[in-house]
Structure formats: structure tokens, C-alpha cells
Write a protein that holds these residues in place. Structure first.
Motif, PDB file in Angstrom:
ATOM      1  N   PHE A  13      78.040-128.854  -2.986  1.00  0.00           N
ATOM      2  CA  PHE A  13      78.792-128.491  -1.797  1.00  0.00           C
ATOM      3  C   PHE A  13      78.295-127.181  -1.185  1.00  0.00           C
ATOM      4  O   PHE A  13      78.528-126.919  -0.013  1.00  0.00           O
ATOM      5  CB  PHE A  13      80.285-128.382  -2.108  1.00  0.00           C
ATOM      6  N   ALA A  15      75.348-126.494  -0.486  1.00  0.00           N
ATOM      7  CA  ALA A  15      74.294-126.799   0.465  1.00  0.00           C
ATOM      8  C   ALA A  15      74.845-127.354   1.771  1.00  0.00           C
ATOM      9  O   ALA A  15      74.109-127.522   2.733  1.00  0.00           O
ATOM     10  CB  ALA A  15      73.318-127.804  -0.148  1.00  0.00           C
ATOM     11  N   LEU A  16      76.122-127.666   1.807  1.00  0.00           N
ATOM     12  CA  LEU A  16      76.740-128.240   2.994  1.00  0.00           C
ATOM     13  C   LEU A  16      77.430-127.161   3.809  1.00  0.00           C
ATOM     14  O   LEU A  16      78.063-126.261   3.251  1.00  0.00           O
ATOM     15  CB  LEU A  16      77.773-129.298   2.592  1.00  0.00           C
ATOM     16  N   PRO A  17      77.327-127.225   5.128  1.00  0.00           N
ATOM     17  CA  PRO A  17      78.085-126.287   5.960  1.00  0.00           C
ATOM     18  C   PRO A  17      79.576-126.407   5.684  1.00  0.00           C
ATOM     19  O   PRO A  17      80.100-127.517   5.478  1.00  0.00           O
ATOM     20  CB  PRO A  17      77.736-126.744   7.382  1.00  0.00           C
ATOM     21  N   VAL A  20      81.659-128.896   7.664  1.00  0.00           N
ATOM     22  CA  VAL A  20      81.445-130.298   7.305  1.00  0.00           C
ATOM     23  C   VAL A  20      82.265-130.650   6.066  1.00  0.00           C
ATOM     24  O   VAL A  20      82.891-131.719   5.997  1.00  0.00           O
ATOM     25  CB  VAL A  20      79.948-130.573   7.073  1.00  0.00           C
ATOM     26  N   VAL A  21      82.263-129.753   5.088  1.00  0.00           N
ATOM     27  CA  VAL A  21      83.062-129.972   3.883  1.00  0.00           C
ATOM     28  C   VAL A  21      84.545-130.051   4.236  1.00  0.00           C
ATOM     29  O   VAL A  21      85.275-130.926   3.755  1.00  0.00           O
ATOM     30  CB  VAL A  21      82.822-128.847   2.856  1.00  0.00           C
ATOM     31  N   LEU A 103      79.227-136.371   5.843  1.00  0.00           N
ATOM     32  CA  LEU A 103      78.519-135.447   4.967  1.00  0.00           C
ATOM     33  C   LEU A 103      77.010-135.472   5.221  1.00  0.00           C
ATOM     34  O   LEU A 103      76.366-134.417   5.304  1.00  0.00           O
ATOM     35  CB  LEU A 103      78.808-135.785   3.503  1.00  0.00           C
ATOM     36  N   LYS A 107      75.602-132.498   7.563  1.00  0.00           N
ATOM     37  CA  LYS A 107      74.740-131.494   6.919  1.00  0.00           C
ATOM     38  C   LYS A 107      73.543-131.167   7.816  1.00  0.00           C
ATOM     39  O   LYS A 107      73.236-129.996   8.059  1.00  0.00           O
ATOM     40  CB  LYS A 107      74.255-132.008   5.567  1.00  0.00           C
ATOM     41  N   MET A 108      72.891-132.212   8.317  1.00  0.00           N
ATOM     42  CA  MET A 108      71.690-131.986   9.121  1.00  0.00           C
ATOM     43  C   MET A 108      72.021-131.353  10.468  1.00  0.00           C
ATOM     44  O   MET A 108      71.297-130.476  10.946  1.00  0.00           O
ATOM     45  CB  MET A 108      70.958-133.313   9.303  1.00  0.00           C
ATOM     46  N   GLU A 111      73.362-127.584   9.990  1.00  0.00           N
ATOM     47  CA  GLU A 111      72.352-126.575   9.680  1.00  0.00           C
ATOM     48  C   GLU A 111      71.751-125.966  10.941  1.00  0.00           C
ATOM     49  O   GLU A 111      71.131-124.902  10.898  1.00  0.00           O
ATOM     50  CB  GLU A 111      71.249-127.191   8.819  1.00  0.00           C
ATOM     51  N   SER A 115      79.505-123.922  13.784  1.00  0.00           N
ATOM     52  CA  SER A 115      80.638-124.682  13.247  1.00  0.00           C
ATOM     53  C   SER A 115      81.489-125.286  14.362  1.00  0.00           C
ATOM     54  O   SER A 115      81.898-126.453  14.302  1.00  0.00           O
ATOM     55  CB  SER A 115      81.505-123.782  12.367  1.00  0.00           C
TER      56      SER A 115
END
Length: 231
Positions: A13, A15-17, A20-21, A103, A107-108, A111, A115
Motif C-alpha cells: 500500500f 506504493a499506492l497514492p 487511491v487507497v 487500484l 496507481k498509474m 503517480e 490527489s
């Protein structure tokens, strides 16, 4: 005698913005409550019908827009549906596929995008998907679930690929392979197993996410034009 230190265990998690989480957890959390209610673990006997109740309360239907246009339904009710229908799904599996899309594509996109821009794409696409569905579709069709918003993220990801290919001189049509593949799969499943008209909202969500990206992406329209001029 030296010992090798244990490898650093990093949560996936991380690695995820965060946005997004948070969005995925919101989608999952609503479904978890509905699942617990259906099993009688929360809410008492009436909780068994929570899914049906909230689907009826938040779903987008042609009737909703007919009532609104005839001044028999307040704007607040329409807005509640347009922003809320994404969080009620037909089943756990329905929600799970939406969360996977959010997810992976989030994620892509997250990045690169801020937000607030990720949320603007998801909810903007959900709203427009609901509006297009409610105004173009006739009959007793019903729309709920997070696919239009998720397809908006696909649209934003397609935008990023499109800009990248434009900058490198690659064939920009390749950016649309993913949406073409997904819509092809959806068509095949619809022909084999039957399906509704949700694809109308999905396409509208994709188009909205792609077009919104011209505005909410870093640099916006000017950055895109600069990339195109470099060709």
C-alpha cells in the motif's frame, strides 16, 4: 560470523497514492457492511435488505431524470444519486473488480495527477456516466456500482499514454488499445450471458476521464499542446 539482515518488508500500500487507497477502502468498506448485514452480523433483521434499499435509494434510472425534469424530484436527490451510486454494488465480486480497476489504474494515474485530480476524474466520470445513462436510456434500466468512475480512470490513463506517444512520435492509436480490449470483452460477455446497458455509462465515464485530463493533469492543455508541437 556475520548475519545477513532480514530484507526490508514494505507494505504494497506504500506504493499506492493515498487518495487511491482511500477510495478503494471506501468502496470496500460499504460492501463489507452490506455483507455483514446480509449475514445478520450487524444491524438486526432489517439489515438483510440494506443492499436492495440503498440500491433503490442511490441507483440512477431514466425515471429519476424524468421526475426531475417534471419538477417532482429535487436536485439534491439527483446529485445524491449521481455521487453515491458508485458505492453500492450488486455483489462482492462486482465490487472486487471495480476495486481492482481503481487500484491498478489509480496507481498509474495518481503517480502523475494530484490527489484532487484523481477524485475529479473518478467522480466527474461517475456523474457524467450517470447523466448520459439516465437521459439516453429508456425503460426500467438501472445503474449502480463503480464501473463508470473506474472507466474514467482508464480514460485518464489513456490520456497519459496518448501524450507520451505524441511526445515520442509513436502511433497515438495504441493508447486506445486497452479500452478497445475491455469493451470487446464486455460485448462478448453480453452476447454469451446477457447484459444490461451499463456499457453506455462506462463509455461515457471513459470519455469524461479522457477529456477531463486535458484540464486536471499537470500543465493541462498547454502541456499537451507543447508535447504535440514537439513532434
Amino acid at each position: 560470523m556475520s548475519s545477513t539482515p532480514p530484507p526490508h518488508m514494505e507494505s504494497p500500500f506504500n506504493a499506492l497514492p493515498a487518495v487511491v487507497v482511500a477510495l478503494a477502502l471506501a468502496l470496500f468498506g460499504v460492501e463489507a457492511v452490506l455483507q455483514l448485514g446480509e449475514r445478520g452480523l450487524v444491524g438486526g433483521p432489517e439489515a438483510v435488505g440494506w443492499r436492495t434499499m440503498w440500491a433503490q435509494r442511490l441507483a440512477v434510472t431514466p425515471d429519476v431524470f424524468d421526475l426531475f425534469l417534471s419538477y417532482r424530484l429535487p436536485l439534491s436527490d439527483v446529485l445524491l444519486r449521481l455521487f453515491g451510486y458508485s458505492f453500492v454494488h450488486a455483489s462482492f465480486t462486482h465490487m472486487l473488480f471495480v476495486v481492482i480497476f481503481v487500484l491498478a489504474l489509480g496507481k498509474m494515474v495518481g503517480e502523475i495527477f494530484a490527489s484532487w485530480a484523481v477524485l475529479a476524474v473518478f467522480f466527474g466520470s461517475a456523474v457524467m456516466g450517470g447523466v448520459i445513462f439516465g437521459t439516453l436510456i429508456d425503460g426500467r434500466a438501472i445503474l449502480f456500482g463503480g464501473y463508470p468512475g473506474a472507466y474514467g480512470l482508464i480514460g485518464a490513463f489513456t490520456f497519459l499514454l496518448w501524450v507520451q506517444l505524441a511526445a515520442t512520435g509513436g502511433p497515438q492509436a495504441r493508447a486506445f488499445y486497452l479500452i478497445g480490449f475491455l469493451m470487446g470483452i464486455q460485448l462478448i460477455f453480453g452476447l454469451l450471458f446477457g447484459g444490461g446497458l451499463d456499457w453506455v455509462a462506462d463509455i461515457a465515464g471513459f470519455a469524461t476521464g479522457f477529456l477531463l485530463s486535458f484540464v486536471v493533469s499537470p500543465g493541462g492543455w498547454s502541456r499537451v499542446m507543447a508535447k504535440l508541437r514537439q513532434r
